[in-house]
Write a protein that holds these residues in place. Structure first.
Motif, mmCIF file in Angstrom:
data_model
loop_
_atom_site.group_PDB
_atom_site.id
_atom_site.type_symbol
_atom_site.label_atom_id
_atom_site.label_comp_id
_atom_site.label_asym_id
_atom_site.label_seq_id
_atom_site.Cartn_x
_atom_site.Cartn_y
_atom_site.Cartn_z
ATOM 1 N N MET A 1 28.775 48.037 11.146
ATOM 2 C CA MET A 1 27.834 47.433 9.885
ATOM 3 C C MET A 1 28.236 47.970 8.622
ATOM 4 S SD MET A 1 23.614 48.019 9.154
ATOM 5 C CE MET A 1 23.014 47.004 10.268
ATOM 6 N N LEU A 2 27.993 46.989 7.521
ATOM 7 C CA LEU A 2 28.661 47.332 6.314
ATOM 8 C C LEU A 2 27.335 47.429 5.407
ATOM 9 C CD1 LEU A 2 31.459 44.827 5.672
ATOM 10 C CD2 LEU A 2 31.606 47.259 6.035
ATOM 11 N N PHE A 3 27.488 48.169 4.108
ATOM 12 C CA PHE A 3 26.343 48.296 2.979
ATOM 13 C C PHE A 3 25.915 46.779 2.767
ATOM 14 C CE2 PHE A 3 27.109 52.654 3.002
ATOM 15 C CZ PHE A 3 25.932 53.199 3.073
ATOM 16 N N THR A 4 26.893 45.757 2.665
ATOM 17 C CA THR A 4 26.865 44.669 1.882
ATOM 18 C C THR A 4 25.820 43.750 2.796
ATOM 19 O OG1 THR A 4 28.952 44.062 2.927
ATOM 20 C CG2 THR A 4 28.922 44.298 0.660
ATOM 21 N N SER A 5 25.680 43.947 4.086
ATOM 22 C CA SER A 5 25.046 43.265 4.874
ATOM 23 C C SER A 5 23.322 43.608 4.927
ATOM 24 C CB SER A 5 25.603 43.454 6.503
ATOM 25 O OG SER A 5 25.750 44.493 6.858
ATOM 26 N N LEU A 6 22.991 44.730 4.125
ATOM 27 C CA LEU A 6 21.948 45.156 4.025
ATOM 28 C C LEU A 6 20.724 44.453 3.184
ATOM 29 C CD1 LEU A 6 22.548 49.032 4.702
ATOM 30 C CD2 LEU A 6 21.226 47.684 6.261
ATOM 31 N N GLY A 7 21.428 43.710 2.375
ATOM 32 C CA GLY A 7 20.587 43.048 1.427
ATOM 33 C C GLY A 7 20.337 43.968 0.150
ATOM 34 N N LEU A 8 21.106 44.524 -0.025
ATOM 35 C CA LEU A 8 21.042 45.602 -1.385
ATOM 36 C C LEU A 8 21.873 44.709 -2.611
ATOM 37 C CD1 LEU A 8 22.002 48.924 0.130
ATOM 38 C CD2 LEU A 8 19.858 48.269 -0.576
ATOM 39 N N SER A 9 21.052 45.018 -3.797
ATOM 40 C CA SER A 9 21.753 44.246 -4.731
ATOM 41 C C SER A 9 23.076 44.791 -5.409
ATOM 42 C CB SER A 9 20.684 44.403 -6.179
ATOM 43 O OG SER A 9 19.631 43.745 -5.811
ATOM 44 N N GLU A 10 23.619 43.982 -6.251
ATOM 45 C CA GLU A 10 25.088 44.522 -6.804
ATOM 46 C C GLU A 10 25.078 45.986 -7.436
ATOM 47 O OE1 GLU A 10 27.285 42.834 -5.520
ATOM 48 O OE2 GLU A 10 28.692 43.985 -6.635
ATOM 49 N N PRO A 11 24.109 46.135 -8.349
ATOM 50 C CA PRO A 11 24.184 47.554 -9.069
ATOM 51 C C PRO A 11 24.299 48.612 -7.858
ATOM 52 C CG PRO A 11 22.592 46.078 -10.011
ATOM 53 C CD PRO A 11 23.076 45.327 -8.900
ATOM 54 N N ILE A 12 23.484 48.452 -6.875
ATOM 55 C CA ILE A 12 23.414 49.534 -6.034
ATOM 56 C C ILE A 12 24.720 49.815 -4.971
ATOM 57 C CG2 ILE A 12 21.965 50.139 -4.015
ATOM 58 C CD1 ILE A 12 19.496 48.921 -5.073
ATOM 59 N N LEU A 13 24.964 48.600 -4.612
ATOM 60 C CA LEU A 13 26.254 48.440 -3.894
ATOM 61 C C LEU A 13 27.441 49.106 -4.804
ATOM 62 C CD1 LEU A 13 26.229 44.835 -2.272
ATOM 63 C CD2 LEU A 13 25.816 47.175 -1.221
ATOM 64 N N LYS A 14 27.749 48.810 -6.086
ATOM 65 C CA LYS A 14 28.402 49.498 -6.899
ATOM 66 C C LYS A 14 28.410 50.922 -6.894
ATOM 67 C CE LYS A 14 30.569 48.920 -11.565
ATOM 68 N NZ LYS A 14 30.274 48.391 -12.822
ATOM 69 N N ALA A 15 27.174 51.282 -7.133
ATOM 70 C CA ALA A 15 27.187 52.915 -6.746
ATOM 71 C C ALA A 15 27.399 53.348 -5.654
ATOM 72 C CB ALA A 15 25.538 53.293 -7.382
ATOM 73 N N THR A 25 24.732 55.341 7.663
ATOM 74 C CA THR A 25 24.749 56.295 8.575
ATOM 75 C C THR A 25 23.694 55.499 9.757
ATOM 76 O OG1 THR A 25 23.024 57.413 7.527
ATOM 77 C CG2 THR A 25 25.309 58.234 7.144
ATOM 78 N N PRO A 26 23.506 55.947 10.817
ATOM 79 C CA PRO A 26 22.479 55.351 11.873
ATOM 80 C C PRO A 26 20.921 55.208 11.180
ATOM 81 C CG PRO A 26 24.070 56.684 12.878
ATOM 82 C CD PRO A 26 24.361 56.737 11.414
ATOM 83 N N ILE A 27 20.565 56.329 10.429
ATOM 84 C CA ILE A 27 19.393 56.387 9.848
ATOM 85 C C ILE A 27 19.137 55.422 8.877
ATOM 86 C CG2 ILE A 27 19.766 58.189 8.263
ATOM 87 C CD1 ILE A 27 16.393 57.819 9.961
ATOM 88 N N GLN A 28 20.269 55.240 7.908
ATOM 89 C CA GLN A 28 20.378 54.120 6.819
ATOM 90 C C GLN A 28 20.089 52.819 7.479
ATOM 91 O OE1 GLN A 28 23.731 55.525 4.878
ATOM 92 N NE2 GLN A 28 22.781 57.406 3.865
ATOM 93 N N ALA A 29 20.773 52.359 8.547
ATOM 94 C CA ALA A 29 21.126 51.197 9.163
ATOM 95 C C ALA A 29 19.481 50.747 9.793
ATOM 96 C CB ALA A 29 21.975 51.043 10.336
ATOM 97 N N LYS A 30 18.917 51.872 10.108
ATOM 98 C CA LYS A 30 17.722 51.618 10.884
ATOM 99 C C LYS A 30 16.756 51.535 9.760
ATOM 100 C CE LYS A 30 18.281 53.129 15.427
ATOM 101 N NZ LYS A 30 17.847 53.964 16.304
ATOM 102 N N ALA A 31 16.652 52.461 8.674
ATOM 103 C CA ALA A 31 15.529 52.486 7.852
ATOM 104 C C ALA A 31 15.562 51.410 6.631
ATOM 105 C CB ALA A 31 15.445 54.012 7.308
ATOM 106 N N THR A 49 21.875 63.583 7.855
ATOM 107 C CA THR A 49 22.047 62.474 8.463
ATOM 108 C C THR A 49 22.428 61.376 7.598
ATOM 109 O OG1 THR A 49 19.826 62.065 8.876
ATOM 110 C CG2 THR A 49 20.907 62.841 10.708
ATOM 111 N N GLY A 50 22.012 61.706 6.180
ATOM 112 C CA GLY A 50 22.139 60.405 4.960
ATOM 113 C C GLY A 50 20.868 60.113 4.738
ATOM 114 N N VAL A 213 11.191 55.262 13.081
ATOM 115 C CA VAL A 213 12.632 55.205 13.340
ATOM 116 C C VAL A 213 13.242 56.795 13.712
ATOM 117 C CG1 VAL A 213 14.804 55.368 11.817
ATOM 118 C CG2 VAL A 213 12.929 53.515 11.481
ATOM 119 N N GLU A 214 13.886 56.719 14.834
ATOM 120 C CA GLU A 214 14.466 58.022 15.257
ATOM 121 C C GLU A 214 15.662 57.762 15.620
ATOM 122 O OE1 GLU A 214 12.340 61.361 18.205
ATOM 123 O OE2 GLU A 214 11.706 59.240 18.385
ATOM 124 N N VAL A 215 16.719 58.617 15.008
ATOM 125 C CA VAL A 215 18.119 58.438 15.310
ATOM 126 C C VAL A 215 18.723 59.713 16.094
ATOM 127 C CG1 VAL A 215 18.587 57.022 13.305
ATOM 128 C CG2 VAL A 215 18.750 59.681 13.125
#
Ligand code: AMP
Length: 450
Positions: A1-15, A25-31, A49-50, A213-215
């Protein structure tokens, strides 16, 4: 999975790109998707875990999406606190604030951090200028709220980070008071290293139909952390530690002791041996704690000796070595301590120096993590079998109430703290607490965290 597929805006993706993270990370992908949908989330994630990005990134995105028209006063945008992140310790608060700054780098939001032990006036003046995201420890936040210096009536998202530790430290009433100051129709995210009955009860009180959510399995130590026990006599621990550091050429070592006094003494010894060291614990001023941590991160201090109070907020990229100079009397603390290494998928090594007095603690830990830790005797440091186990003096001989010490038998849950285990090393308050909070009466206190 990529961060770009999570629906985050450009300024966040750039950071994110600038941090060098390649995938969630798994917790990020789920939460992240759940938080973006506006759901309440109850997340149990292993330490390291991030999870900070797991709540901060979608929280920022929600703020972008629910952008309210900005009111302007005297040519300046009028800000109000839209997100509140509540956290148990100063170090953790500072750490989260750094992360928020990093992820919000390309966004117009202002964040600040408030905690005790430092001048309140500067915090008041920052709050007066207006803040969108507030990171706080409970005591100082309530202090400021009672002085009407902080307005939480427009908070949209509340994050309770390390909620288990907040319970441990006896913050339950403070948390309830804070929640009362926040609108009911908020989003509440509750993060906890462990997923106990008490945490679930807390969630039931603060959240609405939370998604769970439990990873990682509860109380499992990160697989990438190599764990080792060196059995050794108590009187030889210092020399063994020196040998490991010097011969192993360890350059960045986090060492845990049970008491503040023990941390100071060990630090002095290492300094005498020519190893640059600093101690960090609840008796040190906030300035000294911040400086020691910064120097350790910058590699100008080789060894940081810490008590458990400092453990949660220490996040150092690629910290290679954690040493338990003394085992913690509460098994869960072992998991938190060694979680300072092997963070976000990196390799780490956790070494425990265990004397005969601590064998019960070790058994409790092994039961908790469902794992036997490898034992290696170092040549020249063989255990003297004639030495008998003695109860551990939790208070370092400074007249604190006894806690039963090392010979207390563990209970059936693999938890050696018993009903009223005191721990006492960092303790300042001795009021009795409910079973939910009795861990608060052990090694941490609000006095030293705030
Ligand atoms: P936390 O569990 O939030 O304390 O994070 C632990 C560490 O993981 C921190 O050093 C973060 O900077 C790092 N981190 C967070 N997200 C990622 C990711 N997606 N990839 C790599 N490292 C990460």
């Amino acid at each position: 999975m990529l961060f770009t597929s999570l629906g985050l805006s450009e300024p966040i993706l750039k950071a994110i790109e600038e941090t060098g993270y390649t995938e969630p990370t798994p917790i990020q992908a789920k939460a992240i998707p759940l938080v973006l949908e506006g759901k309440d989330v109850l997340a149990a994630a292993q330490t390291g875990t991030g999870k900070t990005a797991g709540f901060t990134l979608p929280l920022l995105e929600r703020m972008i999406q629910s952008q309210k028209p900005t009111t302007v006063s005297k040519g300046k945008p009028k800000r109000h606190i839209r997100a509140l992140i509540l956290t148990p310790t100063r170090e953790l608060a500072a750490q989260i604030a750094e992360n928020v700054d990093m992820y919000a780098k390309y966004l117009p939001y202002k964040s600040t951090v408030i905690f005790g032990g430092v001048n309140i006036n500067r915090q008041i003046s920052t709050l007066k200028q207006g803040v969108d995201i507030l990171i706080a420890t409970p005591g100082r936040l309530l202090d400021l709220a009672s002085q009407k210096m902080v307005d939480l009536s427009k908070v949209e998202v509340l994050v309770l980070d390390e909620a288990d530790r907040m319970l441990d430290m006896g913050f339950i009433h403070d948390m309830k008071k804070v929640v009362k100051l926040i609108p009911k129709n908020r989003q509440t995210l509750l993060f906890s290293a462990t997923f106990s009955k008490e945490i679930k009860a807390l969630a039931a009180g603060f959240q609405t139909n939370p998604f769970i959510v439990e990873v990682a399995a509860q109380n499992k130590t990160a697989d990438r952390i190599a764990q080792l026990v060196h059995p050794v006599d108590k009187s030889k621990k210092r020399e063994l530690l020196y040998k490991l550091i010097s011969e192993g050429q360890w350059h960045q070592v986090l060492v845990f002791t049970r008491t503040k006094h023990g941390a100071n003494k060990l630090c002095e010894y290492l300094e005498q041996q020519g190893i640059n060291s600093a101690a960090i614990h609840g008796n040190k001023s906030q300035g000294a704690r911040t400086k020691a941590l910064a120097n350790f991160k910058a590699n100008s201090i080789r060894v940081l000796v810490a008590t458990d109070i400092a453990a949660r907020g220490i996040d150092i990229d690629m910290l290679p070595h954690v040493v338990n100079f003394e085992l913690p009397n509460v098994p869960e603390d072992y998991v938190h301590r060694i979680g300072r290494t092997g963070r976000a998928g990196r390799e780490g090594e956790a070494v425990s120096l265990v004397c005969v007095d601590e064998n019960d603690y070790l058994r409790g830990i092994e039961r908790l993590i469902s794992q036997q830790i490898k034992k290696v005797v170092v040549e020249g440091f063989e255990v003297d079998a004639s030495i008998k186990a003695e109860p551990i003096n939790q208070g370092g001989g400074r007249g604190r109430r006894g806690g039963g010490g090392g010979q207390r038998p563990s209970n059936g849950n693999g938890n050696s703290r018993g009903g009223n285990a005191s721990g006492g090393g960092e303790q300042k308050r001795s009021n009795s607490r409910s079973r939910t909070n009795n861990r608060g009466a052990r090694n941490n206190s609000r006095g030293s965290s705030e």
